[in-house]
Design a protein around this motif. Structure first.
Motif, PDB file in Angstrom:
ATOM      1  N   THR A  34       0.850  -1.199   0.000  1.00 46.73           N
ATOM      2  CA  THR A  34       0.000   0.000   0.000  1.00 46.73           C
ATOM      3  C   THR A  34       0.878   1.238   0.000  1.00 46.73           C
ATOM      4  N   LEU A  35       0.332   2.332  -0.459  1.00 50.04           N
ATOM      5  CA  LEU A  35       1.032   3.619  -0.352  1.00 50.04           C
ATOM      6  C   LEU A  35       0.109   4.684   0.246  1.00 50.04           C
ATOM      7  N   CYS A  36      -1.086   4.823  -0.327  1.00 49.40           N
ATOM      8  CA  CYS A  36      -1.971   5.877   0.182  1.00 49.40           C
ATOM      9  C   CYS A  36      -2.750   5.420   1.404  1.00 49.40           C
ATOM     10  N   PHE A  37      -2.837   4.112   1.620  1.00 48.15           N
ATOM     11  CA  PHE A  37      -3.618   3.598   2.747  1.00 48.15           C
ATOM     12  C   PHE A  37      -2.870   3.780   4.051  1.00 48.15           C
ATOM     13  N   GLY A  45      -8.329   5.061  -1.989  1.00 46.30           N
ATOM     14  CA  GLY A  45      -7.962   4.313  -3.195  1.00 46.30           C
ATOM     15  C   GLY A  45      -7.244   5.158  -4.222  1.00 46.30           C
ATOM     16  N   ALA A  46      -6.296   5.972  -3.779  1.00 48.67           N
ATOM     17  CA  ALA A  46      -5.662   6.928  -4.691  1.00 48.67           C
ATOM     18  C   ALA A  46      -4.480   6.360  -5.461  1.00 48.67           C
ATOM     19  N   CYS A  47      -3.671   5.519  -4.821  1.00 46.57           N
ATOM     20  CA  CYS A  47      -2.408   5.147  -5.462  1.00 46.57           C
ATOM     21  C   CYS A  47      -2.518   3.891  -6.330  1.00 46.57           C
ATOM     22  N   ARG A  48      -3.447   3.018  -6.011  1.00 44.67           N
ATOM     23  CA  ARG A  48      -3.711   1.744  -6.719  1.00 44.67           C
ATOM     24  C   ARG A  48      -2.622   0.678  -6.503  1.00 44.67           C
ATOM     25  N   MET A  49      -1.698   0.903  -5.587  1.00 41.93           N
ATOM     26  CA  MET A  49      -0.667  -0.117  -5.335  1.00 41.93           C
ATOM     27  C   MET A  49      -1.266  -1.404  -4.788  1.00 41.93           C
ATOM     28  N   CYS A  50      -2.409  -1.284  -4.144  1.00 37.56           N
ATOM     29  CA  CYS A  50      -2.982  -2.447  -3.450  1.00 37.56           C
ATOM     30  C   CYS A  50      -3.907  -3.248  -4.358  1.00 37.56           C
ATOM     31  N   ALA A  62      -8.946  -1.953  -6.174  1.00 37.51           N
ATOM     32  CA  ALA A  62      -8.130  -1.420  -5.065  1.00 37.51           C
ATOM     33  C   ALA A  62      -8.604  -2.067  -3.766  1.00 37.51           C
ATOM     34  N   CYS A  64      -7.798  -1.783  -0.716  1.00 37.66           N
ATOM     35  CA  CYS A  64      -7.935  -0.985   0.517  1.00 37.66           C
ATOM     36  C   CYS A  64      -9.291  -0.307   0.587  1.00 37.66           C
TER      37      CYS A  64
HETATM   38 FE1  FES Z   1      -3.449   3.218  -2.368  1.00 35.97          FE
HETATM   39 FE2  FES Z   1      -5.023   1.107  -1.887  1.00 35.97          FE
HETATM   40  S1  FES Z   1      -3.186   1.652  -0.911  1.00 35.97           S
HETATM   41  S2  FES Z   1      -5.187   2.563  -3.438  1.00 35.97           S
END
Ligand code: FES
Length: 352
Positions: A34-37, A45-50, A62, A64
């Protein structure tokens, strides 16, 4: 409580309805990046890493921000998911300075950790890069928006933990950035410099100014302490190097404050090593303060108090304690006042 059954990576799990896929996976010991979580903040759900693969869904989801559903079949590390995460990182570093060798956040940068894990060295995308000036005009926070990945953690921390709403997203598209109202510097905004934004930033975009150049994070150790500034009892960790404090880190386990700190707790620790601090007792002799041993000083105080009590009675003495002392110290003050001086003349600066 309504329970939901689903499978993650082929294994079945049952969790309460409303649980996110990320949390359900966590319960199974599956680590989704995760990055934004951030646990204490709302999920956007901004970064989409998850992202994960959900059977039947038209796109990656996403995890998270998506709740589990009955019969859901989730893959957290399928080839499509791994490729998507790598591409997301690639897009992030496409507009990132990549000056990790000299970045103050190195060793505590989530973006760098994930790039290492996913093998992203530099971006395949060549194009325009931002060249924002680094903001250093305030004494506490350095803002380098060239390193911002627009995860929005700082925005949510400012709004949801501090309740200040000083910063937000401005502009659109490539020009999107985080800034106070009218894109001013923090000193010209209503920022209270609590530093919650710095504590949640996953990159070198926000850095504690006092920690700059004071050592890599892996060279520092953390020591848990209680803030001495007021009676709230906030806990946090001190970053320590060579027996000297170099900074403060929020400790989310802190019972009184969690991650939240005020400007004094987070940035006001430099008094500890101030060379003007009095480190030995001073006794006034012939109108001048002279250094004394602790035995000498304590004997002087004890004899003086004894003399006052004998000459003027117990009630000629009163003790005023402080919220800046620990509970134990305050207990001792009232115990000493009652049991030794024989009076109930004891009070506390924070009582009213
Ligand atoms: Fe960023 Fe889920 S951690 S969208």
């Amino acid at each position: 409580m309504e329970m939901v059954k689903l499978t993650i990576n082929g294994n079945e799990i049952e969790v309460p309805a409303g649980t996110t896929i990320l949390k359900a996976a966590e319960q199974m010991g599956i680590d989704i990046p995760t990055l934004c979580f951030l646990e204490e903040l709302s999920s956007v759900g901004a970064c989409r890493m998850c992202v994960v693969e959900v059977k039947g869904a038209r796109a990656l989801v996403a995890s998270c921000a998506a709740a589990v559903a009955p019969g859901m079949e989730v893959q957290t590390h399928s080839p499509a998911v791994m490729e998507a995460r790598k591409m997301i990182l690639d897009l992030m570093v496409a507009n990132h300075p990549l000056d990790c060798m000299t970045c103050d956040k190195m060793g505590d940068c989530k973006l760098a950790d994930l790039c290492y894990e996913y093998g992203v060295k530099e971006s395949i995308f060549k194009g325009e890069k931002h060249n924002y000036p680094v903001e250093t005009s305030n004494p506490f926070i350095m803002r380098d928006m060239n390193k911002c990945i627009l995860c929005g953690r700082c925005v949510r921390a400012c709004a949801e933990i501090t309740g200040q709403d000083t910063i937000d997203f401005i502009n659109r598209g490539f020009d999107s950035k985080i800034a106070p109202f009218f894109d001013t510097e923090l000193v010209d905004s209503d920022c209270v410099f609590c530093g919650q934004c710095v504590s949640v930033c996953p990159t070198g975009a926000l850095v504690e100014k006092q920690m700059s150049g004071k050592g890599r994070r892996w060279e520092l150790s953390k020591v848990r302490t209680t803030c001495p500034f007021c009676g709230t009892g906030c806990n946090f960790d001190l970053w320590v190097k060579d027996d000297r404090i170099v900074g403060v880190a929020s400790n989310t386990d802190a019972p009184a404050n969690g991650r939240a700190l005020c400007v004094k707790g987070r940035f006001g620790w430099d008094f500890v090593h101030n060379e003007n601090r009095i480190t030995t007792p001073l006794i006034k002799k012939d109108g001048e303060f002279v250094e004394a041993s602790w035995d000498e000083a304590l004997n002087l105080v004890a004899n003086s108090l004894k003399e006052i009590k004998e000459k003027n009675g117990s009630d000629s003495f009163a003790a005023l304690s402080s919220a800046r002392c620990t509970n134990e110290e305050n207990y001792l003050v009232q115990k000493f006042t009652r049991a030794v001086m024989g009076t109930n003349n004891v009070d506390h600066c924070a009582r009213t």
